[in-house]
Design a protein around this motif. Structure first.
Motif, mmCIF file in Angstrom:
data_model
loop_
_atom_site.group_PDB
_atom_site.id
_atom_site.type_symbol
_atom_site.label_atom_id
_atom_site.label_comp_id
_atom_site.label_asym_id
_atom_site.label_seq_id
_atom_site.Cartn_x
_atom_site.Cartn_y
_atom_site.Cartn_z
ATOM 1 N N TYR A 122 -9.291 9.055 -7.317
ATOM 2 C CA TYR A 122 -10.270 8.007 -7.041
ATOM 3 C C TYR A 122 -11.676 8.595 -7.011
ATOM 4 N N LEU A 123 -12.601 7.807 -7.502
ATOM 5 C CA LEU A 123 -14.010 8.190 -7.435
ATOM 6 C C LEU A 123 -14.754 6.989 -6.876
ATOM 7 N N ALA A 124 -15.510 7.218 -5.829
ATOM 8 C CA ALA A 124 -16.234 6.138 -5.159
ATOM 9 C C ALA A 124 -15.286 5.000 -4.775
ATOM 10 N N GLY A 125 -14.075 5.357 -4.393
ATOM 11 C CA GLY A 125 -13.126 4.358 -3.904
ATOM 12 C C GLY A 125 -12.401 3.592 -4.986
ATOM 13 N N SER A 128 -10.257 6.722 -10.805
ATOM 14 C CA SER A 128 -11.139 7.618 -11.551
ATOM 15 C C SER A 128 -10.554 7.944 -12.918
ATOM 16 N N ASN B 22 -11.035 4.861 0.117
ATOM 17 C CA ASN B 22 -12.240 4.153 0.576
ATOM 18 C C ASN B 22 -12.663 4.613 1.971
ATOM 19 N N MET B 25 -14.329 7.983 1.655
ATOM 20 C CA MET B 25 -15.675 7.793 1.104
ATOM 21 C C MET B 25 -16.625 7.255 2.174
ATOM 22 N N GLU B 36 -22.101 7.440 -2.657
ATOM 23 C CA GLU B 36 -20.671 7.160 -2.827
ATOM 24 C C GLU B 36 -20.142 7.682 -4.160
ATOM 25 N N VAL B 39 -18.006 10.917 -4.380
ATOM 26 C CA VAL B 39 -16.792 11.160 -3.583
ATOM 27 C C VAL B 39 -15.508 11.033 -4.413
ATOM 28 N N VAL B 41 -11.397 11.647 -4.533
ATOM 29 C CA VAL B 41 -10.204 11.805 -3.696
ATOM 30 C C VAL B 41 -8.989 11.909 -4.618
ATOM 31 N N ASN B 132 -17.483 6.139 -15.407
ATOM 32 C CA ASN B 132 -16.387 7.030 -15.070
ATOM 33 C C ASN B 132 -15.339 6.383 -14.179
ATOM 34 N N GLN B 133 -15.391 5.088 -14.056
ATOM 35 C CA GLN B 133 -14.394 4.426 -13.249
ATOM 36 C C GLN B 133 -13.626 3.421 -14.089
#
Lengths: 221, 137
Positions: A122-125, A128, B22, B25, B36, B39, B41, B132-133
């Protein structure tokens, strides 16, 4: 056998130190590795791992082609299924060329590819799509040399994979700090299981190489 | 950076992973002021942790903050994760590792030092907000 191998050697399987202690002479036991089964237990399992260590020694000697090469372990974490064999081999070759261009021909890069199953990054929640690369450099390297090197690696990664600049995260830390970081990751495992866990991962990296042509395994242990 | 590695003996449901990502973050950014979009994870599963430990969280963070901030971050992170995952103090292990921002490149740029994000043009221009998401369920 496992108790006689210090942790340093297991977490740096491609280092000369590891190979030195593994010691001994044996022909390449490829068949032994292929016969490794996850459900093997007891004596049979230890015997299999022991043979595999000899294979590492053989492989390392064969691949370094000399005693002065310094092995650099490059940990690449990518999304499962995001990169195929051709791109991965292009990345390995190109990054090695860049590394040797900046730091000399005495470095041998050993790429270890960790794949993240869907839903485990995950990136920024949010989910990713980024890849991360840990590519250590010599201790104390000044920013004036470190940063151009990093820029070139990232640019090459983008060129080969077609990803955006936001989808590649590169950490080029000092060797020493990189090892400390890796050690921190190992320390999360139960002490009595660290060696066997690292050996299990090592075996999976090697099985991944036989299956796909490059060292790879999943972060799901 | 930061890169938080969450390790568990068993697989977590997707919904719990999202909640935890979340939470991490929010705690990290809430305390440090970091954007944000920095971050990360990552979840490792099927690991053999110490006896009685149900989750291990290893945070790779940028160097340059005070020891007090780091301690606060670690304690608050532990407290909030325990709350969310319904874990006791002993069932959660946390560890932090600091790395100079100058060693990390994201978005094609070297990361800014902690507290200097407002000087970072590429970050202000929307780094990481879309490209990137993946679209999430």
């Amino acid at each position: 056998m496992l108790d006689k191998i210090p942790m340093d050697q297991i977490i740096s399987p491609m280092s000369d130190y590891y190979i030195f202690v593994a010691g001994g002479q044996t022909p390449c036991p490829i068949t032994t590795i292929i016969s490794y089964a996850p459900d093997s237990q007891g004596v049979k399992k230890q015997f299999t791992v022991y043979q595999s260590i000899y294979f590492l020694r053989w492989f390392h000697k064969k691949s370094t082609k000399g005693e002065d090469m310094k092995s650099i372990r490059v940990m690449c974490t990518i999304q499962e299924g995001s990169l195929g064999y051709t791109k991965i081999k292009q990345l390995e070759s190109s990054i090695k060329d860049i590394y040797q261009k900046y730091f000399g021909p005495d470095y041998k890069l050993v790429f270890m590819w960790l794949t993240l199953p869907h839903g485990q990054a995950y990136l920024a929640g949010k989910l990713s799509a980024a890849s991360s690369v840990q590519l250590p450099v010599q201790d104390g390297l000044p920013a004036s040399r470190r940063h151009p090197f990093m820029s070139e690696v990232c640019a090459k990664w983008q060129e080969i994979t077609g990803c955006t600049q936001d989808q590649i995260i590169l950490a080029s830390s000092d060797f020493t700090e990189s090892e400390k970081f890796q050690r921190g990751l190992v320390n999360r495992f139960k002490p009595s299981k660290r060696k066997s866990t690292m050996l299990k991962m090592l075996m999976r990296f090697m099985m991944g190489r036989f299956k796909k042509g490059y060292y790879n395994t999943s972060v799901t242990l | 950076m930061p890169l938080y590695t969450v390790t568990t003996p068993k697989s977590l449901p997707n919904s719990r992973r999202v909640e935890l990502a979340n939470l991490i973050m929010n705690v990290h950014c809430g305390l440090t002021g970091a954007p944000e979009t920095f971050v990360n994870v990552m979840f490792w599963e099927n690991a053999t942790l110490n006896d009685g430990v149900a989750m291990h969280v290893y945070g790779g963070i940028r160097k340059g903050r005070t020891a007090e901030m780091r301690e606060t971050l670690q304690k608050e992170m532990s407290r909030r994760i325990c709350q969310l995952m319904i874990l006791t103090d002993k069932e959660l292990e946390t560890d932090m590792f600091e790395m100079p921002a100058q060693w990390i490149m994201e978005g094609g740029e070297i990361l800014p030092e902690p507290g200097e994000e407002h000087l970072c043009e590429w970050l202000l221009n929307g780094h990481g907000t879309e490209h990137n998401q993946k679209a999430f369920i």
